[in-house]
Design a protein around this motif. Structure first.
Motif, PDB file in Angstrom:
ATOM      1  N   PRO A  21     -47.990  44.455 -28.740  1.00 33.19           N
ATOM      2  CA  PRO A  21     -47.927  43.064 -28.292  1.00 33.19           C
ATOM      3  C   PRO A  21     -46.619  42.726 -27.580  1.00 33.19           C
ATOM      4  CG  PRO A  21     -47.531  43.194 -30.656  1.00 33.19           C
ATOM      5  CD  PRO A  21     -47.939  44.566 -30.215  1.00 33.19           C
ATOM      6  N   ASN A  22     -45.627  43.604 -27.687  1.00 30.96           N
ATOM      7  CA  ASN A  22     -44.345  43.371 -27.019  1.00 30.96           C
ATOM      8  C   ASN A  22     -44.297  43.935 -25.605  1.00 30.96           C
ATOM      9  OD1 ASN A  22     -43.049  42.073 -29.259  1.00 30.96           O
ATOM     10  ND2 ASN A  22     -42.907  44.086 -30.232  1.00 30.96           N
ATOM     11  N   GLU A  77     -46.724  44.621 -21.846  1.00 29.65           N
ATOM     12  CA  GLU A  77     -47.969  44.455 -21.088  1.00 29.65           C
ATOM     13  C   GLU A  77     -48.040  45.576 -20.074  1.00 29.65           C
ATOM     14  OE1 GLU A  77     -48.317  40.869 -18.877  1.00 29.65           O
ATOM     15  OE2 GLU A  77     -46.523  41.207 -17.676  1.00 29.65           O
ATOM     16  N   ASN A  78     -49.247  46.004 -19.761  1.00 29.39           N
ATOM     17  CA  ASN A  78     -49.363  47.141 -18.853  1.00 29.39           C
ATOM     18  C   ASN A  78     -50.618  47.050 -18.004  1.00 29.39           C
ATOM     19  OD1 ASN A  78     -51.210  47.929 -21.091  1.00 29.39           O
ATOM     20  ND2 ASN A  78     -51.313  49.881 -19.995  1.00 29.39           N
ATOM     21  N   VAL A  94     -45.799  49.614 -17.091  1.00 29.65           N
ATOM     22  CA  VAL A  94     -45.582  48.877 -18.337  1.00 29.65           C
ATOM     23  C   VAL A  94     -44.394  47.930 -18.155  1.00 29.65           C
ATOM     24  CG1 VAL A  94     -45.234  49.101 -20.819  1.00 29.65           C
ATOM     25  CG2 VAL A  94     -46.325  50.978 -19.546  1.00 29.65           C
ATOM     26  N   ARG A  95     -44.548  46.704 -18.624  1.00 32.43           N
ATOM     27  CA  ARG A  95     -43.443  45.724 -18.585  1.00 32.43           C
ATOM     28  C   ARG A  95     -43.112  45.291 -20.000  1.00 32.43           C
ATOM     29  NH1 ARG A  95     -42.169  39.922 -17.439  1.00 32.43           N
ATOM     30  NH2 ARG A  95     -44.336  39.367 -17.903  1.00 32.43           N
ATOM     31  N   LYS A  96     -41.846  45.365 -20.332  1.00 34.62           N
ATOM     32  CA  LYS A  96     -41.394  44.942 -21.657  1.00 34.62           C
ATOM     33  C   LYS A  96     -41.312  43.420 -21.694  1.00 34.62           C
ATOM     34  CE  LYS A  96     -37.757  45.808 -25.078  1.00 34.62           C
ATOM     35  NZ  LYS A  96     -36.552  46.624 -25.398  1.00 34.62           N
ATOM     36  N   LEU A  97     -41.979  42.813 -22.655  1.00 35.06           N
ATOM     37  CA  LEU A  97     -41.997  41.354 -22.752  1.00 35.06           C
ATOM     38  C   LEU A  97     -40.824  40.821 -23.565  1.00 35.06           C
ATOM     39  CD1 LEU A  97     -45.802  40.801 -23.420  1.00 35.06           C
ATOM     40  CD2 LEU A  97     -44.564  40.609 -21.251  1.00 35.06           C
ATOM     41  N   ALA A 119     -51.005  50.303 -24.975  1.00 33.81           N
ATOM     42  CA  ALA A 119     -52.038  49.269 -24.857  1.00 33.81           C
ATOM     43  C   ALA A 119     -52.090  48.365 -26.078  1.00 33.81           C
ATOM     44  CB  ALA A 119     -53.398  49.928 -24.634  1.00 33.81           C
TER      45      ALA A 119
END
Length: 216
Positions: free
Chosen positions: A196-197, A199-200, A212-215, A193
């Motif tokens: 910053p790299n 989003e979930n 969770v998605r890796k940005l 959570a």
């Protein structure tokens, strides 16, 4: 596993979710009859979520940490493209043998490769077995190592890739952690959570599902 929502609501959600294919229903029945700890099965709500996310994301390179009897593996493979490859890590030889009988009968079984052994050991050499970074990972193994699994998988995942962690509510024990297992899950959830790299979305599906998605 304790119900975290009203049991009648849980049953209602189950009944109003698309059914698994007949082969997966057979796998569930056989696991309940022949294997210890059948509650380790992901179940319809998680299984159909995995299938839908896989179908939307269309991963070419996927990983599952903690396969058990193959229910979630077949759910993920069902949504993958024909050219996709799903590597499954499992330490129970009997579960592997049982799962393989269903993989052999499934039209999606050719996408699945099982690796016997500790997942942390497999992860150390996984990059050598892939022709690119991971697109999609499902983590559902020993909870003490969730943070270790997550950090290594994050390193191996491409930007835009998905990492999905099961049992992240741990029957509600994350609210009042009392053991090292509880603490490991709390720390994993906190780290995700705060990153910053990444989003979930933390879903209260069954025993908790963290998508969770890796940005970058």
């Amino acid at each position: 596993m304790e119900y975290l929502v009203n049991e009648a609501i849980e049953d209602y959600a189950f009944l109003n979710t698309s059914e698994e294919p007949p082969l997966l229903q057979e796998l569930i029945d056989g696991t309940n009859e022949n294997m210890g700890w059948p509650q380790k099965l992901s179940g319809r709500l998680v299984g159909r979520t995995l299938k839908m996310l896989s179908a939307i994301h269309q991963p070419e390179r996927a990983l599952e940490i903690g396969m058990f009897t193959g229910y979630s593996a077949l759910s993920i493979a069902e949504g993958m493209p024909e050219t996709g490859k799903l590597i499954c890590c499992e330490t129970n030889p009997r579960a592997i043998d049982y799962a393989q009988t269903f993989f052999d009968r499934s039209e999606h079984g050719h996408k699945i490769e099982v690796i016997f052994g500790r997942a942390l050991d497999t992860l150390e050499t996984l990059a050598e077995q892939l022709d690119g970074p991971l697109d999609f990972t499902f983590i559902d193994a020993d909870k003490r190592n969730y943070l270790n699994y997550y950090l290594k998988v994050k390193e191996l995942t491409r930007p835009g890739g998905l990492i999905i962690l099961d049992n992240v509510l741990w029957s509600g024990k994350v609210l009042q952690p009392e053991s090292d297992i509880d603490d490991a899950l709390v720390e994993t959830n906190r780290l995700i959570a705060a990153d910053p790299n990444m989003e979930n979305v933390f879903l209260t599906v069954r025993d908790g599902l963290n998508v969770v998605r890796k940005l970058r």
